[in-house]
Structure formats: C-alpha cells, structure tokens
Scaffold this motif. Structure first.
Motif, mmCIF file in Angstrom:
data_model
loop_
_atom_site.group_PDB
_atom_site.id
_atom_site.type_symbol
_atom_site.label_atom_id
_atom_site.label_comp_id
_atom_site.label_asym_id
_atom_site.label_seq_id
_atom_site.Cartn_x
_atom_site.Cartn_y
_atom_site.Cartn_z
ATOM 1 N N ARG A 1 -6.097 10.635 5.501
ATOM 2 C CA ARG A 1 -7.256 11.142 4.750
ATOM 3 C C ARG A 1 -7.932 10.033 3.958
ATOM 4 O O ARG A 1 -9.157 10.021 3.817
ATOM 5 N N ALA A 2 -7.165 9.082 3.453
ATOM 6 C CA ALA A 2 -7.750 7.948 2.732
ATOM 7 C C ALA A 2 -8.604 7.091 3.669
ATOM 8 O O ALA A 2 -9.585 6.491 3.247
ATOM 9 N N LYS A 3 -8.225 7.079 4.952
ATOM 10 C CA LYS A 3 -8.983 6.310 5.944
ATOM 11 C C LYS A 3 -10.110 7.126 6.570
ATOM 12 O O LYS A 3 -10.801 6.635 7.448
ATOM 13 N N HIS A 4 -10.249 8.376 6.120
ATOM 14 C CA HIS A 4 -11.328 9.274 6.569
ATOM 15 C C HIS A 4 -11.287 9.541 8.081
ATOM 16 O O HIS A 4 -12.326 9.621 8.727
ATOM 17 N N ARG B 1 2.006 2.871 -3.331
ATOM 18 C CA ARG B 1 1.040 3.609 -4.138
ATOM 19 C C ARG B 1 0.899 5.060 -3.682
ATOM 20 O O ARG B 1 0.142 5.817 -4.280
ATOM 21 N N LEU B 2 1.614 5.471 -2.645
ATOM 22 C CA LEU B 2 1.520 6.843 -2.164
ATOM 23 C C LEU B 2 2.127 7.793 -3.190
ATOM 24 O O LEU B 2 3.167 7.510 -3.776
ATOM 25 N N GLU C 1 -1.751 11.653 3.674
ATOM 26 C CA GLU C 1 -2.433 10.953 2.592
ATOM 27 C C GLU C 1 -3.145 9.690 3.105
ATOM 28 O O GLU C 1 -4.299 9.438 2.772
ATOM 29 N N VAL C 2 -2.455 8.921 3.935
ATOM 30 C CA VAL C 2 -3.039 7.694 4.482
ATOM 31 C C VAL C 2 -4.183 8.019 5.435
ATOM 32 O O VAL C 2 -5.253 7.401 5.363
ATOM 33 N N TRP D 1 0.831 -1.214 0.000
ATOM 34 C CA TRP D 1 0.000 0.000 0.000
ATOM 35 C C TRP D 1 0.856 1.252 0.000
ATOM 36 O O TRP D 1 0.501 2.236 -0.611
#
Length: 70
Positions: free
Chosen positions: A21-24, A6-7, A18-19, A3
């Motif tokens: 925010r991707a996990k909300h 892909r950053l 980024e991580v 994972w």
C-alpha cells in the motif's frame, strides 16, 4: 535504519500489505502477492517445520518455484 524496521505491524501478511500500500500497488496486485506469500509459507511448513520467510534464503525460494511449476 532499514525500511522494514519502520513497519508498524508485527504479522507478516500485515507487513506485506503495509509495504504494498505504501508503494501504491493495485488491489489485485496486493491479492496476488498475499496469495504467493501464503503459498510459500504453507509449502515450507508442510512437514511441521514452520519457518519465517526472513529465515529462509534463495534455496528455499527455488524449491518452492520449481514445485509450483510442476
């Protein structure tokens, strides 16, 4: 493919953002995580030997947590 490969960002704190925010996660959680990442990196670089967190392991985490508790 891992994972983290892909950053899009190259900088550590941008990758953390980024991580998160991707996990909300909430904004306050993001701020807290960034605070602790900065603290961790600065604490280990205090003797002029800056290391990237991916190059550190459990021993370094334990030393940082014990120092932060005292």
């Amino acid at each position: 493919m891992r994972w983290w490969s892909r950053l899009r960002s190259l900088r550590l704190l941008d990758q953390v953002r980024e991580v998160i925010r991707a996990k909300h996660y909430s904004v306050r959680t993001e701020q807290a995580y960034l605070y602790w990442v900065r603290s961790y990196v600065r604490w280990h670089g205090r003797h002029g030997q800056m290391q990237h967190p991916r190059d550190m392991g459990g021993a370094e985490v334990n030393r940082h947590v014990l120092a932060a508790r005292s």
